[in-house]
Write a protein that holds these residues in place. Structure first.
Motif, PDB file in Angstrom:
ATOM      1  N   THR A   1     -58.007 -15.407  16.580  1.00  0.00           N
ATOM      2  CA  THR A   1     -57.051 -16.425  17.319  1.00  0.00           C
ATOM      3  C   THR A   1     -57.448 -16.933  18.271  1.00  0.00           C
ATOM      4  O   THR A   1     -57.283 -17.999  18.301  1.00  0.00           O
TER       5      THR A   1
ATOM      6  N   ILE B   1     -42.116 -16.469   5.846  1.00  0.00           N
ATOM      7  CA  ILE B   1     -42.675 -16.506   7.213  1.00  0.00           C
ATOM      8  C   ILE B   1     -43.760 -18.438   7.423  1.00  0.00           C
ATOM      9  O   ILE B   1     -43.531 -18.887   8.465  1.00  0.00           O
ATOM     10  N   THR B   2     -44.413 -18.196   6.367  1.00  0.00           N
ATOM     11  CA  THR B   2     -45.367 -19.678   6.273  1.00  0.00           C
ATOM     12  C   THR B   2     -44.262 -20.523   6.216  1.00  0.00           C
ATOM     13  O   THR B   2     -43.979 -21.691   6.609  1.00  0.00           O
TER      14      THR B   2
ATOM     15  N   GLY C   1     -42.039 -21.623   8.903  1.00  0.00           N
ATOM     16  CA  GLY C   1     -42.546 -21.684  10.526  1.00  0.00           C
ATOM     17  C   GLY C   1     -43.139 -22.908  10.184  1.00  0.00           C
ATOM     18  O   GLY C   1     -43.238 -24.375  11.284  1.00  0.00           O
TER      19      GLY C   1
ATOM     20  N   VAL D   1     -48.833 -19.613  16.120  1.00  0.00           N
ATOM     21  CA  VAL D   1     -48.269 -18.886  15.717  1.00  0.00           C
ATOM     22  C   VAL D   1     -47.979 -17.682  14.335  1.00  0.00           C
ATOM     23  O   VAL D   1     -47.836 -16.556  14.395  1.00  0.00           O
ATOM     24  N   VAL D   2     -47.852 -19.229  13.147  1.00  0.00           N
ATOM     25  CA  VAL D   2     -47.608 -18.197  11.870  1.00  0.00           C
ATOM     26  C   VAL D   2     -48.876 -17.723  11.912  1.00  0.00           C
ATOM     27  O   VAL D   2     -48.510 -16.424  10.689  1.00  0.00           O
TER      28      VAL D   2
ATOM     29  N   LEU E   1     -48.565 -14.448  12.885  1.00  0.00           N
ATOM     30  CA  LEU E   1     -47.666 -13.343  12.249  1.00  0.00           C
ATOM     31  C   LEU E   1     -48.266 -13.371  10.948  1.00  0.00           C
ATOM     32  O   LEU E   1     -47.122 -11.618  10.203  1.00  0.00           O
ATOM     33  N   TYR E   2     -48.935 -13.438  10.193  1.00  0.00           N
ATOM     34  CA  TYR E   2     -49.659 -13.129   9.073  1.00  0.00           C
ATOM     35  C   TYR E   2     -50.356 -11.580   9.369  1.00  0.00           C
ATOM     36  O   TYR E   2     -49.796 -10.956   9.031  1.00  0.00           O
TER      37      TYR E   2
ATOM     38  N   ILE F   1     -50.582  -9.879  12.365  1.00  0.00           N
ATOM     39  CA  ILE F   1     -49.183  -8.776  12.802  1.00  0.00           C
ATOM     40  C   ILE F   1     -47.853  -8.619  11.347  1.00  0.00           C
ATOM     41  O   ILE F   1     -47.561  -6.966  11.092  1.00  0.00           O
ATOM     42  N   VAL F   2     -47.636  -8.787  10.520  1.00  0.00           N
ATOM     43  CA  VAL F   2     -46.750  -8.487   9.109  1.00  0.00           C
ATOM     44  C   VAL F   2     -46.990  -7.707   8.526  1.00  0.00           C
ATOM     45  O   VAL F   2     -46.694  -7.305   7.341  1.00  0.00           O
TER      46      VAL F   2
END
Length: 326
Positions: free
Chosen positions: A5, A247-248, A251, A306-307, A310-311, A313-314
């Motif tokens: 991050t 999501i990609t 976003g 953010v994307v 989220l990668y 996380i998903v």
């Protein structure tokens, strides 16, 4: 995960500095700002005093440092056209643009996912052929033409919806919304569909292609062999594994929706930041142009960050990849 991050955040800061250099260059090479602020009869002494008060006589590095420092505090100077702080002008227009972008994205996501799943599971149905025809229209026709056709059909011919403006809005603090009034909802329909149609077709095609690919995998055959229900296989396994690319696209496209709302806002005279930017271009209002560039870039960079998070996380596989990299 934390190191990943932080690395992404540092890269985002680097991108914003590069965008800051570009927007600062607009002030340096797009003409003398003093000429935009004074009249033809202003004396040379008055022009020199204004230049000194604005810090235009300072070295370039000093001006750039001051510009970046002010931009970090969302201070972008005064509009040449409106004679008001640019930040205030953008904040007044931001609710309209964000509301339009959010509604358009929700429309694109819901419609695109539903149409994509149905097209993958019912490949030979007549409804699937209609969805594919709609997707071709959404990709092929330019946004302004779709908007004009919708205005002609639903406003001029049928008289169902307003052709321009935002309708009545409700003030909630500094935020304004048209979602709580009937005229606001009616005014939002055509611009949101026009803006979200291209994104909807992309999401639909992506979901359809991913679903068809996933349905051929071994673990789907194994799930059928275990006796799982068709609904559990389709939505609990197949659809879930299409979330990463969706999501990609969703976003990144949300940033595109905000950036390219300029065309839709111009066609429908929607009072958002895009219309303000068009007016700034027409009047060579450089502070608004530079501020809009910085704000849109900040939105893009934030969404990318953010994307990326989220990668991880998903998809558990990405989490393990990130952990091994560090």
């Amino acid at each position: 995960m934390l190191a990943f991050t932080l690395r992404r955040a540092i890269q985002a800061i680097g991108v914003m500095i590069a965008v800051g250099i570009i927007s600062f260059s607009m002030f340096r090479f797009a003409g003398d700002p003093v000429n935009q602020m004074v009249g033809m009869d202003t004396s040379g002494a008055e022009r020199a005093a204004i230049r000194k008060s604005l810090g235009l006589d300072d070295p370039v590095l000093v001006q750039f440092g001051r510009y970046i420092g002010n931009a970090a505090q969302f201070k972008f100077g005064v509009s040449y056209q409106f004679r008001l702080p640019v930040t205030n002008l953008l904040m007044e227009r931001m609710p309209a643009t964000l509301e339009l972008a959010i509604v358009a994205t929700i429309f694109a996501m819901l419609s695109g996912i539903l149409m994509g799943v149905y097209s993958a599971l019912r490949r030979d149905s007549w409804l699937t052929h209609i969805f594919q025809a709609v997707s071709l229209i959404g990709i092929s026709l330019p946004t302004f033409l779709i908007g004009i056709l919708m205005i002609y059909l639903f406003s001029v011919t049928l008289g169902w919806l307003p052709s321009f403006g935002r309708g009545d809005v409700v003030h909630i603090g500094w935020w304004t919304t048209g979602l709580l009034t009937l005229s606001g909802l009616k005014a939002l329909i055509m611009p949101s569909i026009t803006l979200g149609l291209f994104q909807m077709t992309l999401i639909m095609r992506l979901v359809r292609a991913e679903m068809l690919e996933v349905m051929r995998t071994d673990y789907i055959r194994f799930a059928r062999a275990r006796g799982l229900t068709t609904r559990a296989i389709h939505f609990g396994h197949a659809l879930r594994n299409t979330l990463v690319p969706v999501i990609t696209v969703a976003g990144l496209q949300f940033g595109s929706v905000i950036a390219f709302a300029i065309i839709t806002e111009t066609v429908f005279q929607w009072p958002g930041m895009g219309l303000l930017f068009v007016q700034a271009v027409q009047n060579v209002d450089i502070p608004i142009m530079a501020a809009y560039l910085m704000m849109v870039s900040l939105i893009f960079v934030t969404i990318n960050l953010v994307v990326d998070i989220l990668y991880t996380i998903v998809d558990p596989r990405l989490r393990s990849t990130v952990s091994r990299a560090h």
